[in-house]
Design an enzyme around this catalytic site. Structure first.
Site, PDB file in Angstrom:
ATOM      1  N   HIS A   1       0.596   0.172   5.830  1.00 22.38           N
ATOM      2  CA  HIS A   1      -0.554  -0.537   6.373  1.00 22.38           C
ATOM      3  C   HIS A   1       0.001  -1.765   7.087  1.00 22.38           C
ATOM      4  O   HIS A   1       0.639  -2.622   6.462  1.00 22.38           O
ATOM      5  CB  HIS A   1      -1.533  -0.939   5.263  1.00 22.38           C
ATOM      6  CG  HIS A   1      -2.208   0.237   4.627  1.00 22.38           C
ATOM      7  ND1 HIS A   1      -2.468   0.312   3.277  1.00 22.38           N
ATOM      8  CD2 HIS A   1      -2.667   1.391   5.167  1.00 22.38           C
ATOM      9  CE1 HIS A   1      -3.072   1.467   3.012  1.00 22.38           C
ATOM     10  NE2 HIS A   1      -3.201   2.135   4.143  1.00 22.38           N
TER      11      HIS A   1
ATOM     12  N   GLU B   1      -0.104  -5.331   5.677  1.00 23.77           N
ATOM     13  CA  GLU B   1       0.443  -5.566   4.343  1.00 23.77           C
ATOM     14  C   GLU B   1       1.941  -5.771   4.520  1.00 23.77           C
ATOM     15  O   GLU B   1       2.705  -4.822   4.662  1.00 23.77           O
ATOM     16  CB  GLU B   1       0.095  -4.403   3.411  1.00 23.77           C
ATOM     17  CG  GLU B   1      -1.412  -4.284   3.212  1.00 23.77           C
ATOM     18  CD  GLU B   1      -1.835  -3.052   2.415  1.00 23.77           C
ATOM     19  OE1 GLU B   1      -0.966  -2.407   1.793  1.00 23.77           O
ATOM     20  OE2 GLU B   1      -3.049  -2.748   2.415  1.00 23.77           O
TER      21      GLU B   1
ATOM     22  N   HIS C   1       3.157  -1.873  -0.734  1.00 23.24           N
ATOM     23  CA  HIS C   1       1.872  -2.284  -0.174  1.00 23.24           C
ATOM     24  C   HIS C   1       1.544  -3.717  -0.590  1.00 23.24           C
ATOM     25  O   HIS C   1       2.340  -4.389  -1.237  1.00 23.24           O
ATOM     26  CB  HIS C   1       0.761  -1.336  -0.647  1.00 23.24           C
ATOM     27  CG  HIS C   1       0.818   0.028  -0.029  1.00 23.24           C
ATOM     28  ND1 HIS C   1      -0.116   0.475   0.890  1.00 23.24           N
ATOM     29  CD2 HIS C   1       1.693   1.036  -0.184  1.00 23.24           C
ATOM     30  CE1 HIS C   1       0.186   1.704   1.263  1.00 23.24           C
ATOM     31  NE2 HIS C   1       1.287   2.070   0.623  1.00 23.24           N
TER      32      HIS C   1
ATOM     33  N   GLU D   1       2.119  -2.358  -5.271  1.00 22.68           N
ATOM     34  CA  GLU D   1       1.286  -3.407  -4.686  1.00 22.68           C
ATOM     35  C   GLU D   1       1.915  -4.739  -5.085  1.00 22.68           C
ATOM     36  O   GLU D   1       1.972  -5.090  -6.263  1.00 22.68           O
ATOM     37  CB  GLU D   1      -0.145  -3.309  -5.207  1.00 22.68           C
ATOM     38  CG  GLU D   1      -0.824  -1.981  -4.934  1.00 22.68           C
ATOM     39  CD  GLU D   1      -1.365  -1.864  -3.513  1.00 22.68           C
ATOM     40  OE1 GLU D   1      -1.331  -2.884  -2.786  1.00 22.68           O
ATOM     41  OE2 GLU D   1      -1.821  -0.765  -3.135  1.00 22.68           O
TER      42      GLU D   1
END
Length: 443
Positions: free
Chosen positions: A86, A89, A193, A284
């Site tokens: 993404h 990110e 991410h 993440e």
């Protein structure tokens, strides 16, 4: 004499440039220049190549590091990190550049890094979505159009899905990664991410076969995935605490099953596991998707140990070769641990190699060459990650002198078919997997 001095000065200049990697956001031209500088300074330890191009024509660069960076060597597992899927990110994009710097500058100095690179082939893709990154003009902690590629597609919803029909048009960036996975023997992977602080593991999608009625989508290797996620979270500065980015969201031990968090169709980690024979988790790494550059140094410090410890896990379990009576490798032989069949069976590569990530313990390994009797071997697997080599167990089929024909699993939603069959006849999962895969592969 003069030439040697000139070369020495050139190397010193390159080292000086590499040591100048600072904590800022590197745009496409700077990122490319840095990767080329690393390769020029360490040509024997690195290999730089592009696996494809983005919609806008930007190269999807991958730097490979290891004792044999240009090609696969028998017995040495393949590992990969992918970031910036993404585009908005961004933390993963930058810490992978610092990981590269950490690996090349400590090779030959730090015994752990040296052994890691001598026994592992490590692929690092700092950005899978360079167009999205460049489109993020105003950094935002929560959302920007840069999340998507130039065609407005979410790349982490764009892969073939094992549970549902995914009718999205495969994007150039996605297809490049699919081809990359096909062309390598990846064993372990992580994609980086932002927007939360947690290690998420497969399955992201699911159905009744994988237990979604209980709010959890369990893979046959769930114990290994929990271990992998905890390896990262407990080596991270704070992820293991499970503190979410707001008071409503917490994660025990800093990990979560992907489906338990939220259902996701067409995700990359499920694709890796089902079709790529590669265990992948999603990391993440920051509550803020695009934090200020002055915070990047802390993010690197927080993740430095975890990034290295996670790579070591590629040496979990058992590996080996399957050969015929003449000692020739047998590709496409099915090799799996008894009791944990994969919906798309794990098969040997062109060198007859297999790699199975398994936690320490006793297992029965089943090797099958289609058309011949299976071979079973009981193994007692230790934790060999500190030795940088999984347990070695070879198989030799004395009656086989021909290679089985090429077999590949279709991209249809395999678990969807399994669910239908299960509802109809309710046999055991193992039998269903065998029947469905046999029909899919050899019809």
């Amino acid at each position: 004499m003069r030439t040697g001095a000139g070369e020495a000065v050139g190397v010193l200049c390159l080292v000086s440039l590499l040591s100048a990697l600072d904590y800022k956001y590197h745009h496409s031209e700077e990122l490319e220049a840095y990767l080329k500088e690393v390769h020029a300074a360490h040509p024997a330890l690195t290999h730089l190549h592009s696996i494809g191009r983005s919609v806008e024509g930007r190269d999807l660069w991958v730097l490979v590091l290891g004792r044999f960076p240009t090609q696969h060597k028998i017995g040495i597992p393949e590992f990969k990190y992918v970031a910036n899927m993404h585009g908005d990110e961004t933390v993963g994009r930058e810490i992978l550049l610092h990981l590269i710097d950490h690996l090349v500058t400590n090779y030959g100095r730090d015994p752990t890094i040296t052994r890691l690179l001598n026994n592992t082939r490590i692929h690092i893709m700092p950005t899978m979505n360079p167009d999205g990154f460049e489109a993020t003009v105003v950094p935002n902690c929560y959302y920007s159009q840069g999340r998507y590629n130039k065609n407005g597609e979410d790349l982490n919803r764009n892969f073939p899905d094992a549970f549902e029909n995914n009718n999205n048009i495969i994007q150039p960036e996605t297809q490049a990664v699919i081809n990359w996975i096909k062309n390598e023997t990846f064993v372990l992977s992580a994609n980086l991410h932002g927007g939360a602080l947690v290690a998420s593991y497969t399955f992201d999608n699911g159905n009744s076969v994988t237990g979604t009625s209980n709010g959890y989508s369990r893979s046959p290797d769930d114990d290994v995935f929990v271990h992998l996620a905890k390896t990262y979270s407990f080596n991270h500065a704070s992820m293991y605490k499970g503190i979410g980015c707001d008071s409503k969201q917490t994660f025990r031990d800093g990990i979560t099953n992907g489906y338990s968090w939220y259902q996701l169709e067409g995700g990359m980690q499920d694709y890796n596991y089902v079709w790529g024979q590669c265990f992948e988790i999603t990391l993440e790494l920051s509550c803020c998707k695009y934090p200020p550059a002055e915070q990047l140094e802390k993010f690197w410090r927080d993740n430095k140990v975890a990034l290295v410890e996670y790579i070591k896990q590629v040496h979990l379990g058992v590996k080996g070769q399957v050969t015929d009576k003449n000692g020739n490798p047998i590709p496409n032989a099915i090799v799996e641990a008894k009791g944990r069949p994969h919906i798309c069976p794990y098969r040997t590569n062109e060198h007859g190699e297999y790699f199975l990530l398994l936690l320490p313990g006793k297992y029965v390994i089943n090797a099958t060459v289609p058309g011949f009797k299976s071979m079973l071997k009981t193994v007692d697997i230790p934790d060999n990650t500190a030795n940088f080599s999984a347990l070695k167990q070879d198989f030799s089929f004395p009656e086989v002198s021909v290679k089985p024909r090429l077999a590949s699993c279709p991209r249809t939603p395999l678990y969807q078919e399994l669910e239908r069959s299960s509802a109809a006849v309710k046999p055991t999962l193992h039998i269903l997997v065998l029947v469905i895969v046999t029909i899919s592969i050899f019809k």
